[in-house]
Design a protein around this motif. Structure first.
Motif, PDB file in Angstrom:
ATOM      1  N   GLN A  48      -9.497  25.580 -18.439  1.00 37.98           N
ATOM      2  CA  GLN A  48      -8.502  26.627 -18.634  1.00 37.98           C
ATOM      3  C   GLN A  48      -7.889  27.215 -18.087  1.00 37.98           C
ATOM      4  O   GLN A  48      -6.346  27.537 -19.029  1.00 37.98           O
ATOM      5  CB  GLN A  48      -9.856  28.541 -18.738  1.00 37.98           C
ATOM      6  CG  GLN A  48     -10.788  28.251 -19.665  1.00 37.98           C
ATOM      7  CD  GLN A  48     -11.851  29.491 -19.492  1.00 37.98           C
ATOM      8  OE1 GLN A  48     -11.945  29.281 -18.807  1.00 37.98           O
ATOM      9  NE2 GLN A  48     -11.911  30.006 -20.680  1.00 37.98           N
ATOM     10  N   LYS A  49      -7.833  27.267 -17.169  1.00 40.18           N
ATOM     11  CA  LYS A  49      -6.751  27.478 -16.142  1.00 40.18           C
ATOM     12  C   LYS A  49      -4.859  26.505 -16.537  1.00 40.18           C
ATOM     13  O   LYS A  49      -3.667  26.908 -16.866  1.00 40.18           O
ATOM     14  CB  LYS A  49      -6.515  27.343 -14.717  1.00 40.18           C
ATOM     15  CG  LYS A  49      -6.864  28.837 -14.428  1.00 40.18           C
ATOM     16  CD  LYS A  49      -7.298  28.715 -12.652  1.00 40.18           C
ATOM     17  CE  LYS A  49      -8.002  30.186 -12.192  1.00 40.18           C
ATOM     18  NZ  LYS A  49      -8.218  30.249 -10.562  1.00 40.18           N
ATOM     19  N   MET A  50      -5.371  25.861 -17.502  1.00 40.96           N
ATOM     20  CA  MET A  50      -4.602  24.620 -17.940  1.00 40.96           C
ATOM     21  C   MET A  50      -3.909  24.449 -19.475  1.00 40.96           C
ATOM     22  O   MET A  50      -3.197  23.906 -19.678  1.00 40.96           O
ATOM     23  CB  MET A  50      -4.940  22.853 -17.772  1.00 40.96           C
ATOM     24  CG  MET A  50      -5.359  22.971 -15.875  1.00 40.96           C
ATOM     25  SD  MET A  50      -5.777  20.455 -15.646  1.00 40.96           S
ATOM     26  CE  MET A  50      -5.646  20.753 -13.882  1.00 40.96           C
ATOM     27  N   ASN A  51      -4.849  25.473 -19.452  1.00 43.63           N
ATOM     28  CA  ASN A  51      -4.943  26.015 -20.845  1.00 43.63           C
ATOM     29  C   ASN A  51      -5.208  25.473 -22.032  1.00 43.63           C
ATOM     30  O   ASN A  51      -4.938  25.301 -23.492  1.00 43.63           O
ATOM     31  CB  ASN A  51      -2.504  25.903 -21.321  1.00 43.63           C
ATOM     32  CG  ASN A  51      -2.828  26.906 -22.529  1.00 43.63           C
ATOM     33  OD1 ASN A  51      -3.331  27.753 -22.615  1.00 43.63           O
ATOM     34  ND2 ASN A  51      -1.592  26.845 -23.146  1.00 43.63           N
ATOM     35  N   PHE A  52      -5.666  24.647 -21.877  1.00 40.06           N
ATOM     36  CA  PHE A  52      -7.258  24.280 -22.281  1.00 40.06           C
ATOM     37  C   PHE A  52      -7.893  24.614 -23.198  1.00 40.06           C
ATOM     38  O   PHE A  52      -8.501  25.753 -22.811  1.00 40.06           O
ATOM     39  CB  PHE A  52      -8.136  22.754 -22.220  1.00 40.06           C
ATOM     40  CG  PHE A  52      -7.411  21.364 -21.627  1.00 40.06           C
ATOM     41  CD1 PHE A  52      -7.016  20.300 -22.600  1.00 40.06           C
ATOM     42  CD2 PHE A  52      -6.666  21.273 -19.806  1.00 40.06           C
ATOM     43  CE1 PHE A  52      -5.835  19.770 -21.853  1.00 40.06           C
ATOM     44  CE2 PHE A  52      -6.082  19.481 -19.508  1.00 40.06           C
ATOM     45  CZ  PHE A  52      -6.202  18.221 -20.642  1.00 40.06           C
TER      46      PHE A  52
END
Length: 144
Positions: A56-60
């Protein structure tokens, strides 16, 4: 080792609702329960939740994370798919960075115009001009 939902929320900073939601949409497999129905998480569940948080932090998106989790079980055979998904995510982020750079430049210009102006409000006028331009792009025959 096993953990209860309160342990997980404290350890990972996720809410109980989020944990239940992840289970409901299949990001987490059905969590084991005690005889009284209390969810009991394992180290494997915690590892999976950390993977979700990092992704999620990698924007997935959650849908993309679900795909990544499926690929996680056999990473050697999924390398091409993972690389393609990551490449798409990188392109999205680069596009977003370009949009943010344009926005930063526009706001910097408006701020500088405002500081130099003694009449009116260049920021409001700039926003109105931008709105007119957008309407004209949608309907080139619209009144300006």
């Amino acid at each position: 080792m096993t953990y209860r939902i309160g342990d997980i929320t404290q350890q990972l900073g996720l809410s109980a609702d989020t944990l239940r939601y992840y289970e409901k949409i299949g990001l987490l497999p059905k969590v084991n329960r005690t005889a009284s129905g209390i969810r009991v998480y394992s180290d494997k569940d915690i590892s999976r939740l950390r993977f979700i948080q990092r992704a999620q932090k990698m924007n997935f998106s959650l849908a993309e994370i679900k795909d990544l989790l499926a690929m996680r079980t056999d990473p050697q055979h999924a390398r091409t798919e993972v690389r393609e998904l990551t490449r798409k995510k990188l392109t999205e982020i680069e596009d977003h960075l370009q949009d943010l750079t344009t926005l930063r430049n526009e706001l910097t210009l408006l701020t500088n115009l405002c500081a130099a102006s003694e009449e009116g409000c260049p920021i409001i006028e700039g926003i109105e001009d931008n709105e007119r331009k957008q309407r004209a792009e949608i309907d080139p025959h619209a009144r300006r």
